[in-house]
Design a protein around this motif. Sequence first.
Motif, PDB file in Angstrom:
ATOM      1  N   SER A   1       3.074  -0.391 -13.947  1.00 20.84           N
ATOM      2  CA  SER A   1       4.298  -1.269 -13.840  1.00 20.84           C
ATOM      3  C   SER A   1       4.282  -1.811 -12.298  1.00 20.84           C
ATOM      4  CB  SER A   1       5.613  -0.521 -14.282  1.00 20.84           C
ATOM      5  OG  SER A   1       5.856   0.541 -13.157  1.00 20.84           O
ATOM      6  N   PRO A   2       4.703  -2.942 -11.946  1.00 21.42           N
ATOM      7  CA  PRO A   2       5.114  -3.575 -10.579  1.00 21.42           C
ATOM      8  C   PRO A   2       6.041  -2.281  -9.913  1.00 21.42           C
ATOM      9  CG  PRO A   2       5.345  -5.263 -12.281  1.00 21.42           C
ATOM     10  CD  PRO A   2       5.130  -3.978 -13.112  1.00 21.42           C
ATOM     11  N   GLN A   3       6.923  -1.851 -10.646  1.00 26.97           N
ATOM     12  CA  GLN A   3       7.851  -0.767  -9.689  1.00 26.97           C
ATOM     13  C   GLN A   3       7.070   0.362  -9.284  1.00 26.97           C
ATOM     14  OE1 GLN A   3      11.227   0.521 -12.027  1.00 26.97           O
ATOM     15  NE2 GLN A   3      11.673   2.124 -10.583  1.00 26.97           N
ATOM     16  N   SER A   4       5.987   0.831 -10.014  1.00 26.77           N
ATOM     17  CA  SER A   4       5.142   2.120  -9.627  1.00 26.77           C
ATOM     18  C   SER A   4       4.424   1.693  -8.472  1.00 26.77           C
ATOM     19  CB  SER A   4       4.387   2.651 -10.958  1.00 26.77           C
ATOM     20  OG  SER A   4       5.495   3.172 -11.704  1.00 26.77           O
ATOM     21  N   GLY A   5       3.839   0.492  -8.653  1.00 30.65           N
ATOM     22  CA  GLY A   5       2.947   0.155  -7.812  1.00 30.65           C
ATOM     23  C   GLY A   5       3.387  -0.203  -6.238  1.00 30.65           C
ATOM     24  N   ALA A   6       4.701  -0.816  -6.503  1.00 31.35           N
ATOM     25  CA  ALA A   6       5.604  -1.099  -5.410  1.00 31.35           C
ATOM     26  C   ALA A   6       6.030   0.066  -4.544  1.00 31.35           C
ATOM     27  CB  ALA A   6       6.932  -1.988  -5.631  1.00 31.35           C
ATOM     28  N   GLU A   7       6.173   1.180  -5.313  1.00 29.67           N
ATOM     29  CA  GLU A   7       6.525   2.428  -4.773  1.00 29.67           C
ATOM     30  C   GLU A   7       5.477   3.106  -4.071  1.00 29.67           C
ATOM     31  OE1 GLU A   7       8.161   4.243  -8.384  1.00 29.67           O
ATOM     32  OE2 GLU A   7      10.438   3.430  -7.896  1.00 29.67           O
ATOM     33  N   VAL A   8       4.471   3.424  -4.687  1.00 29.83           N
ATOM     34  CA  VAL A   8       3.332   3.660  -4.269  1.00 29.83           C
ATOM     35  C   VAL A   8       3.020   2.780  -2.873  1.00 29.83           C
ATOM     36  CG1 VAL A   8       0.751   4.266  -4.511  1.00 29.83           C
ATOM     37  CG2 VAL A   8       2.450   4.871  -6.197  1.00 29.83           C
ATOM     38  N   ALA A   9       3.019   1.692  -2.848  1.00 24.00           N
ATOM     39  CA  ALA A   9       2.467   0.957  -1.708  1.00 24.00           C
ATOM     40  C   ALA A   9       3.242   0.944  -0.562  1.00 24.00           C
ATOM     41  CB  ALA A   9       2.574  -0.410  -2.168  1.00 24.00           C
ATOM     42  N   ARG A  10       4.557   1.233  -1.025  1.00 20.88           N
ATOM     43  CA  ARG A  10       5.637   1.534   0.289  1.00 20.88           C
ATOM     44  C   ARG A  10       5.218   2.956   0.658  1.00 20.88           C
ATOM     45  NH1 ARG A  10      10.210   4.522   0.787  1.00 20.88           N
ATOM     46  NH2 ARG A  10      11.752   3.776   2.189  1.00 20.88           N
TER      47      ARG A  10
END
Length: 292
Positions: A73-82
């Motif tokens: 999910s974009p949310q998971s990707g964004a959290e890992v990227a952050r």
Amino acid sequence: MKSRTLIAMFAVSAGLSALSTASAQPAASPALAADTVVLQAGEFKLTKDQYERLGLGFERGVGAVMTGANAQSPQSGAEVARLLALVSEAQRRKLDQTPRMQELIRVRSYVLMANALLQALVQEARADEAGTRALWESEKNNYIDVVARQVLVRYNGVTVENARVTGLNRSDAQALAVARAAQQKLAAGADFAAIAKASSDDEATRLKGGQLPAFTRGATQAEFESVAFTLPVGTVSEPFKTKYGYHVIQVTERRPYPFERVRSSLEFVRAQQRMEELGAKGVELNGAYFKS
């Protein structure tokens, strides 16, 4: 030692474990090759394969970094990227090279190793069915469903969820007298269902003849459990008190769990037992420093 005590006796910082992968395992992405870059953050550039392996340490169920609906999910990707962007900045500042951070990383690695050992011991127990069956045989009294029926008599001051329930106008002594009268009738051979319908204040069971749902250890008040797990099947208890009022119960059946119902729990218990043994092996504390 009782199994339910064993289950609680060794907690190994599960929130830090990178090994519990069931809920963190990402969905397959057959459209992308394993070496396709899917995320960039700071100095990090992750391929699909690298991201999915990294995600195993971010199990959503333990409040870790990845909280999206799934790993893709974009949310998971964004959290890992952050997180990786922040790590990249910390590394740029050489914070990972400070003595304090090196110590923290070392200690965290100890926790991960302890978790890895626990998982290995669970696998060893899983391969030893005979040992798990032996534990099941010795602990059968802790793995049973009790089938019982009750008469509950309330009085003013008991715990209730609805202030409009019956029985709250009685005193403690009056409630005990009603419960004793019901018990005496039952002991003389009266029909339990009829007595429950006439005397019980428990709205959930009264019209069912006092019949309770099957329950196991830990599911009821300690005072109730003490009677329910020791009362001979078929006999009627003396009135006894819990925060809900006075109870008179009859246990009609005790059903041991089948092995397969508790197998995984027992395997975990065995692993924890072994962890306790290994955790105590060769341990010495200097009493001049460690004082009560």
